[in-house]
Motif scaffolding. Sequence first.
Motif, mmCIF file in Angstrom:
data_model
loop_
_atom_site.group_PDB
_atom_site.id
_atom_site.type_symbol
_atom_site.label_atom_id
_atom_site.label_comp_id
_atom_site.label_asym_id
_atom_site.label_seq_id
_atom_site.Cartn_x
_atom_site.Cartn_y
_atom_site.Cartn_z
ATOM 1 N N THR A 192 0.871 -1.189 0.000
ATOM 2 C CA THR A 192 0.000 0.000 0.000
ATOM 3 C C THR A 192 0.901 1.229 0.000
ATOM 4 O O THR A 192 2.019 1.185 0.508
ATOM 5 N N SER A 193 0.398 2.313 -0.576
ATOM 6 C CA SER A 193 1.260 3.484 -0.739
ATOM 7 C C SER A 193 0.430 4.756 -0.886
ATOM 8 O O SER A 193 -0.757 4.703 -1.198
ATOM 9 N N GLY A 194 1.110 5.877 -0.666
ATOM 10 C CA GLY A 194 0.489 7.179 -0.913
ATOM 11 C C GLY A 194 -0.417 7.615 0.223
ATOM 12 O O GLY A 194 -0.602 6.896 1.211
ATOM 13 N N PRO A 195 -0.996 8.796 0.071
ATOM 14 C CA PRO A 195 -1.958 9.263 1.078
ATOM 15 C C PRO A 195 -3.335 8.689 0.761
ATOM 16 O O PRO A 195 -3.513 8.041 -0.270
ATOM 17 N N ALA A 213 6.416 8.081 -2.695
ATOM 18 C CA ALA A 213 7.700 7.710 -3.309
ATOM 19 C C ALA A 213 8.288 6.441 -2.683
ATOM 20 O O ALA A 213 8.794 5.574 -3.395
ATOM 21 N N GLN A 214 8.215 6.328 -1.344
ATOM 22 C CA GLN A 214 8.822 5.161 -0.707
ATOM 23 C C GLN A 214 8.074 3.878 -1.067
ATOM 24 O O GLN A 214 8.688 2.860 -1.374
ATOM 25 N N GLY A 215 6.749 3.956 -1.043
ATOM 26 C CA GLY A 215 5.954 2.764 -1.390
ATOM 27 C C GLY A 215 6.215 2.327 -2.822
ATOM 28 O O GLY A 215 6.366 1.126 -3.104
ATOM 29 N N ALA A 216 6.289 3.296 -3.739
ATOM 30 C CA ALA A 216 6.532 2.958 -5.150
ATOM 31 C C ALA A 216 7.909 2.312 -5.310
ATOM 32 O O ALA A 216 8.068 1.344 -6.061
ATOM 33 N N ALA A 217 8.899 2.829 -4.577
ATOM 34 C CA ALA A 217 10.255 2.268 -4.684
ATOM 35 C C ALA A 217 10.284 0.825 -4.177
ATOM 36 O O ALA A 217 10.947 -0.039 -4.764
ATOM 37 N N ILE A 218 9.546 0.563 -3.108
ATOM 38 C CA ILE A 218 9.506 -0.804 -2.560
ATOM 39 C C ILE A 218 8.836 -1.746 -3.565
ATOM 40 O O ILE A 218 9.332 -2.834 -3.858
ATOM 41 N N ALA A 219 7.698 -1.294 -4.105
ATOM 42 C CA ALA A 219 6.956 -2.141 -5.049
ATOM 43 C C ALA A 219 7.804 -2.454 -6.281
ATOM 44 O O ALA A 219 7.845 -3.600 -6.753
ATOM 45 N N GLU A 220 8.499 -1.442 -6.793
ATOM 46 C CA GLU A 220 9.315 -1.659 -7.992
ATOM 47 C C GLU A 220 10.472 -2.622 -7.691
ATOM 48 O O GLU A 220 10.797 -3.498 -8.497
ATOM 49 N N VAL A 322 4.521 -6.197 7.060
ATOM 50 C CA VAL A 322 5.449 -5.103 7.363
ATOM 51 C C VAL A 322 4.682 -3.790 7.440
ATOM 52 O O VAL A 322 3.951 -3.443 6.514
ATOM 53 N N GLY A 323 4.857 -3.071 8.543
ATOM 54 C CA GLY A 323 4.214 -1.763 8.693
ATOM 55 C C GLY A 323 5.250 -0.659 8.702
ATOM 56 O O GLY A 323 6.465 -0.924 8.792
ATOM 57 N N PHE A 324 4.782 0.552 8.607
ATOM 58 C CA PHE A 324 5.653 1.722 8.699
ATOM 59 C C PHE A 324 5.260 2.528 9.925
ATOM 60 O O PHE A 324 4.101 2.490 10.344
ATOM 61 N N ALA A 325 6.203 3.234 10.482
ATOM 62 C CA ALA A 325 5.881 4.135 11.582
ATOM 63 C C ALA A 325 6.550 5.471 11.294
ATOM 64 O O ALA A 325 7.774 5.581 11.365
ATOM 65 N N ALA A 326 5.754 6.427 10.887
ATOM 66 C CA ALA A 326 6.269 7.774 10.651
ATOM 67 C C ALA A 326 6.096 8.519 11.963
ATOM 68 O O ALA A 326 4.969 8.747 12.410
ATOM 69 N N GLU A 327 7.204 8.846 12.595
ATOM 70 C CA GLU A 327 7.141 9.439 13.931
ATOM 71 C C GLU A 327 7.861 10.781 13.934
ATOM 72 O O GLU A 327 8.721 11.026 13.089
ATOM 73 N N THR A 328 7.552 11.596 14.920
ATOM 74 C CA THR A 328 8.285 12.856 15.051
ATOM 75 C C THR A 328 9.088 12.907 16.352
ATOM 76 O O THR A 328 9.923 13.779 16.523
ATOM 77 N N ASP A 329 8.832 11.979 17.278
ATOM 78 C CA ASP A 329 9.659 11.939 18.489
ATOM 79 C C ASP A 329 9.693 10.519 19.034
ATOM 80 O O ASP A 329 8.828 9.699 18.708
ATOM 81 N N THR A 356 13.750 17.253 8.578
ATOM 82 C CA THR A 356 14.456 16.058 8.090
ATOM 83 C C THR A 356 14.358 15.982 6.566
ATOM 84 O O THR A 356 15.169 15.318 5.924
ATOM 85 N N GLY A 357 13.337 16.622 6.009
ATOM 86 C CA GLY A 357 13.147 16.601 4.549
ATOM 87 C C GLY A 357 12.696 15.248 4.032
ATOM 88 O O GLY A 357 12.713 14.985 2.831
ATOM 89 N N ILE A 358 12.262 14.383 4.955
ATOM 90 C CA ILE A 358 11.936 13.005 4.538
ATOM 91 C C ILE A 358 10.543 12.919 3.907
ATOM 92 O O ILE A 358 10.387 12.362 2.828
ATOM 93 N N MET A 359 9.549 13.520 4.578
ATOM 94 C CA MET A 359 8.180 13.454 4.031
ATOM 95 C C MET A 359 8.155 14.287 2.751
ATOM 96 O O MET A 359 8.430 15.489 2.784
ATOM 97 N N GLY A 360 7.909 13.643 1.636
ATOM 98 C CA GLY A 360 7.882 14.358 0.359
ATOM 99 C C GLY A 360 9.261 14.508 -0.270
ATOM 100 O O GLY A 360 9.383 14.998 -1.383
ATOM 101 N N GLY A 361 10.329 14.052 0.416
ATOM 102 C CA GLY A 361 11.690 14.178 -0.126
ATOM 103 C C GLY A 361 12.127 12.922 -0.868
ATOM 104 O O GLY A 361 11.347 11.992 -1.054
ATOM 105 N N THR A 362 13.407 12.898 -1.288
ATOM 106 C CA THR A 362 13.893 11.742 -2.062
ATOM 107 C C THR A 362 14.708 10.774 -1.217
ATOM 108 O O THR A 362 15.077 9.715 -1.676
#
Length: 401
Positions: A192-195, A213-220, A322-329, A356-362
């Motif tokens: 699963t990917s994207g918002p 971007a991260q989900g697409a990279a994993i799928a590819e 496999v899950g993701f955890a987007a955290e800020t602290d 961090t430039g991670i969300m929306g970054g490369t």
Amino acid sequence: MLAGRRILLIIGGGIAAYKALDLIRRLKEQGAAVTPVLTRAAQEFVTPLSASALAGEKVYTDLFDLTDEAEMGHIELSRAADLLVVAPATADLMAKMAGGHADDLASTLLMATDKRVLIAPAMNVRMWEHPATARNLATLLADGVLTVGPNEGDMACGEFGFGRMAEPAEIVAAAAAGLGEGPLKGRHLIVTSGPTHEPIDPVRFIANRSSGAQGAAIAEALANLGARVSFVTGPAEAAMPRGATVIRVETAQEMLDAVTAALPADAAVFAAAVADWRVDGAQAGKIKKTAKGGVPELRLVENPDILATVARMPTGRPALVVGFAAETDDVIANATAKRARKGCDWIVANDVSAGTGIMGGTENAVTLIHAEGSETWPRLSKAEVGRRLAARIAAHLTAGA
Ligand code: C5P
């Protein structure tokens, strides 16, 4: 991995042509037979003799070399192969392919073939980003052409960016995947990917900053290891992963339905930034401003947790969730708790704090959390995080197989 397979390798005229020689060697190491074809420009960078010595086969350069079978020569040559690989695929070769030109041996073979074609683009970053190349790539993808790379990095022309040809090992893996081979052959994976977009009314919605971007990279990366990949994506900005089946959804509920419909799977990776809440009773008509002012009351209700639902399925649960955890602290502590709460096997934790430039970054900096503990990876491109995670998943699924 490629035993008994014949690859027609078309070498285009770019500085990356020197890597095509290493590619010949690596394809042969995997058991493939390689027939090299050099364009006229390629011969300015590498010689037919080197290609022929490495391949141990005759090299073709000119349409009019094919005198033995008269007019049928190029048809035979392109059909005798199991896969055509174009490396490096220059901007010019891509344009010729997209336009259907057949004015030299390489382009004629590409037109005459009935086999799959894999291209490894390589060019200056500006040429890669040029709208004409983007148009040609879109045409080629729509025609079913497979691609690998280009990668980001320093280039021979002194610039930095996307345009470096994929490394020979990546091209070998993509060729294997194109032939349905690879460590994940026969496996089905869901990503699963994207918002998600949760409607307020027909024109407004609640969303988030996930680019997908991260989900697409994993799928590819999973598809490049030979997996059949169902890519369930919300409305995302990132390019769709090549080699995956794309299932587009808008809301969390639609994403859950699509994931459920795609099951069974050997593994599932939940990289989507699913909205936790949706508006209770989204309006069928556009909410109007009223003359006397005031703001509408929006009541939120909780969305289904797709990851937890799948991780806790009593029957038919994928072997690896496999899950993701987007955290800020407290990234690791929070992600470790989340792993237990959701019932998944691994959590990929990342810090998405502003700055961090991670969300929306490369790039992404992740910690992989599993039953045995955690491991922190260095800051890497999202493509590289995708490749590493895909390799880990492949190792896990094939261990003891
Ligand atoms: O609870 P939180 O949103 O932080 O959890 C993140 C993980 O859970 C991600 O893997 C995300 O894809 C997944 N998730 C989900 N469905 C939700 C919320 C999160 O699959 N409704």
